[in-house]
Write an enzyme that holds these catalytic residues in place. Structure first.
Site, mmCIF file in Angstrom:
data_model
loop_
_atom_site.group_PDB
_atom_site.id
_atom_site.type_symbol
_atom_site.label_atom_id
_atom_site.label_comp_id
_atom_site.label_asym_id
_atom_site.label_seq_id
_atom_site.Cartn_x
_atom_site.Cartn_y
_atom_site.Cartn_z
ATOM 1 N N LYS A 9 0.922 -1.317 0.113
ATOM 2 C CA LYS A 9 0.276 0.276 0.072
ATOM 3 C C LYS A 9 0.903 1.328 0.112
ATOM 4 O O LYS A 9 1.989 1.146 0.129
ATOM 5 C CB LYS A 9 -0.839 -0.130 1.161
ATOM 6 C CG LYS A 9 -1.966 -1.129 0.952
ATOM 7 C CD LYS A 9 -2.853 -1.020 2.336
ATOM 8 C CE LYS A 9 -3.884 -2.165 2.359
ATOM 9 N NZ LYS A 9 -5.054 -2.263 3.538
ATOM 10 N N TYR A 49 -12.355 -2.095 -3.692
ATOM 11 C CA TYR A 49 -12.650 -2.526 -2.231
ATOM 12 C C TYR A 49 -14.652 -2.159 -2.179
ATOM 13 O O TYR A 49 -14.928 -2.200 -1.199
ATOM 14 C CB TYR A 49 -12.070 -1.392 -1.320
ATOM 15 C CG TYR A 49 -10.951 -1.898 -0.692
ATOM 16 C CD1 TYR A 49 -10.835 -3.212 0.024
ATOM 17 C CD2 TYR A 49 -9.586 -1.124 -0.577
ATOM 18 C CE1 TYR A 49 -9.427 -3.410 0.593
ATOM 19 C CE2 TYR A 49 -8.408 -1.487 -0.374
ATOM 20 C CZ TYR A 49 -8.401 -2.849 0.415
ATOM 21 O OH TYR A 49 -7.182 -3.004 0.934
ATOM 22 N N ASN A 112 -1.986 0.277 6.955
ATOM 23 C CA ASN A 112 -1.691 -0.835 7.398
ATOM 24 C C ASN A 112 -0.798 -1.871 6.199
ATOM 25 O O ASN A 112 -0.521 -3.077 6.421
ATOM 26 C CB ASN A 112 -2.558 -1.797 7.803
ATOM 27 C CG ASN A 112 -3.646 -2.165 6.941
ATOM 28 O OD1 ASN A 112 -3.518 -1.796 5.797
ATOM 29 N ND2 ASN A 112 -4.812 -2.812 7.391
ATOM 30 N N HIS A 115 -2.216 -5.359 1.680
ATOM 31 C CA HIS A 115 -3.411 -6.110 1.334
ATOM 32 C C HIS A 115 -3.168 -7.617 0.881
ATOM 33 O O HIS A 115 -2.189 -7.692 0.410
ATOM 34 C CB HIS A 115 -4.281 -5.381 0.327
ATOM 35 C CG HIS A 115 -5.412 -6.427 -0.252
ATOM 36 N ND1 HIS A 115 -6.553 -6.436 0.327
ATOM 37 C CD2 HIS A 115 -5.313 -7.163 -1.255
ATOM 38 C CE1 HIS A 115 -7.317 -7.082 -0.144
ATOM 39 N NE2 HIS A 115 -6.552 -7.759 -1.415
ATOM 40 N N GLU A 126 -9.610 -10.751 -7.668
ATOM 41 C CA GLU A 126 -8.567 -9.430 -7.406
ATOM 42 C C GLU A 126 -7.468 -9.710 -8.262
ATOM 43 O O GLU A 126 -6.931 -8.656 -8.626
ATOM 44 C CB GLU A 126 -8.127 -9.697 -5.955
ATOM 45 C CG GLU A 126 -9.175 -9.175 -4.991
ATOM 46 C CD GLU A 126 -8.777 -9.115 -3.408
ATOM 47 O OE1 GLU A 126 -9.686 -8.779 -2.630
ATOM 48 O OE2 GLU A 126 -7.591 -9.757 -3.159
HETATM 49 P P1 ATP Z 1 -7.083 -5.730 3.535
HETATM 50 O O1 ATP Z 1 -8.319 -6.489 2.720
HETATM 51 O O2 ATP Z 1 -6.408 -4.436 3.219
HETATM 52 O O3 ATP Z 1 -5.959 -7.048 3.193
HETATM 53 P P2 ATP Z 1 -7.728 -7.055 5.983
HETATM 54 O O4 ATP Z 1 -8.441 -8.186 4.930
HETATM 55 O O5 ATP Z 1 -6.845 -7.346 7.059
HETATM 56 O O6 ATP Z 1 -7.320 -6.111 4.874
HETATM 57 P P3 ATP Z 1 -10.677 -5.908 5.744
HETATM 58 O O7 ATP Z 1 -11.707 -6.327 6.926
HETATM 59 O O8 ATP Z 1 -10.593 -6.480 4.570
HETATM 60 O O9 ATP Z 1 -9.040 -6.298 6.673
HETATM 61 O O10 ATP Z 1 -10.650 -4.425 5.796
HETATM 62 C C1 ATP Z 1 -9.850 -3.800 4.620
HETATM 63 C C2 ATP Z 1 -9.161 -2.485 5.106
HETATM 64 O O11 ATP Z 1 -10.053 -1.652 5.626
HETATM 65 C C3 ATP Z 1 -8.065 -2.828 5.978
HETATM 66 O O12 ATP Z 1 -6.935 -3.359 5.759
HETATM 67 C C4 ATP Z 1 -8.006 -1.462 6.808
HETATM 68 O O13 ATP Z 1 -7.121 -0.788 6.464
HETATM 69 C C5 ATP Z 1 -9.598 -0.900 6.609
HETATM 70 N N1 ATP Z 1 -10.253 -1.437 7.788
HETATM 71 C C6 ATP Z 1 -10.703 -2.487 8.338
HETATM 72 N N2 ATP Z 1 -11.311 -2.294 9.486
HETATM 73 C C7 ATP Z 1 -11.365 -0.909 9.837
HETATM 74 C C8 ATP Z 1 -11.823 -0.186 10.937
HETATM 75 N N3 ATP Z 1 -12.420 -0.775 11.911
HETATM 76 N N4 ATP Z 1 -11.377 1.049 11.218
HETATM 77 C C9 ATP Z 1 -10.775 1.703 10.003
HETATM 78 N N5 ATP Z 1 -10.295 0.919 9.106
HETATM 79 C C10 ATP Z 1 -10.367 -0.211 8.719
HETATM 80 MG MG MG Z 2 -9.472 -7.847 3.173
#
Ligand code: ATP
Ligand code: MG
Length: 153
Positions: A9, A49, A112, A115, A126
């Site tokens: 990211k 997303y 973070n 992804h 994806e």
């Molecule tokens: P990613 O899809 O980015 O790999 P992930 O699968 O660990 O991450 P998801 O639940 O799919 O987590 O959420 C997608 C992204 O949305 C996360 O990477 C994070 O940056 C953001 N996100 C998720 N939950 C929260 C939250 N509670 N507050 C703020 N941002 C969030």
């Molecule tokens: Mg995810």
């Protein structure tokens, strides 16, 4: 063998952590079989997303993903989806295990570092979102059994 989509990211690209992250994948046995650097639009980030459209963090998440260059990758290996998720660590870096990418390199849940696809169906979607089939250089050995598929006559 399995393939998964990884994204480095904008925060991790900005912090010059591309090499660090790629080397973690390779050391763990994941093969990098496709890679490109992109700066996607807000609309593309929203489409990527889409599953989170109703979530309160959707706007910030898609603004962030389109805020700077990213690296998109296809990783290949045994249980690649789960292995990549293990290397990444929990979504919230504060809750991630020691030694994971997010624990070591990420500053917050909304910045973070990486992804990773979360299931075979989403991995397929994806990967197709970012790559044409001829841009993926699989290391899977070709099928050899006579008649096992259309290319093994
Ligand atoms: P990613 O899809 O980015 O790999 P992930 O699968 O660990 O991450 P998801 O639940 O799919 O987590 O959420 C997608 C992204 O949305 C996360 O990477 C994070 O940056 C953001 N996100 C998720 N939950 C929260 C939250 N509670 N507050 C703020 N941002 C969030
Ligand atoms: Mg995810």
């Amino acid at each position: 063998m399995e393939q998964t989509l990884s994204i480095i990211k904008p925060d991790a690209v900005e912090k010059d952590q591309i090499g660090n992250i790629l080397s973690r994948f390779e050391k763990a046995g994941l093969k990098i079989v496709a890679v490109k650097m992109l700066h996607i639009s807000k609309a593309e980030a929203e489409s990527f997303y889409e599953v989170h459209r109703k979530k309160p963090f959707y706007k910030d998440l898609t603004t962030f993903l389109s805020s700077g260059p990213i690296l998109v990758l296809v990783l290949e290996g045994k249980d690649a989806i789960a292995l990549n998720r293990k290397l990444m660590g929990a979504t919230d870096p504060a809750k991630a295990e020691a030694g994971t990418i997010r624990k070591d390199l990420a500053e917050s849940i909304d910045r973070n570092a990486v992804h990773g696809s979360d299931a075979p169906e989403t991995a397929k979607q994806e990967i197709a979102f970012f790559f044409q089939p001829d841009e993926i250089f699989s290391k899977e050995p070709p099928h050899r059994k006579k008649g096992c598929c259309c290319c093994c006559s």
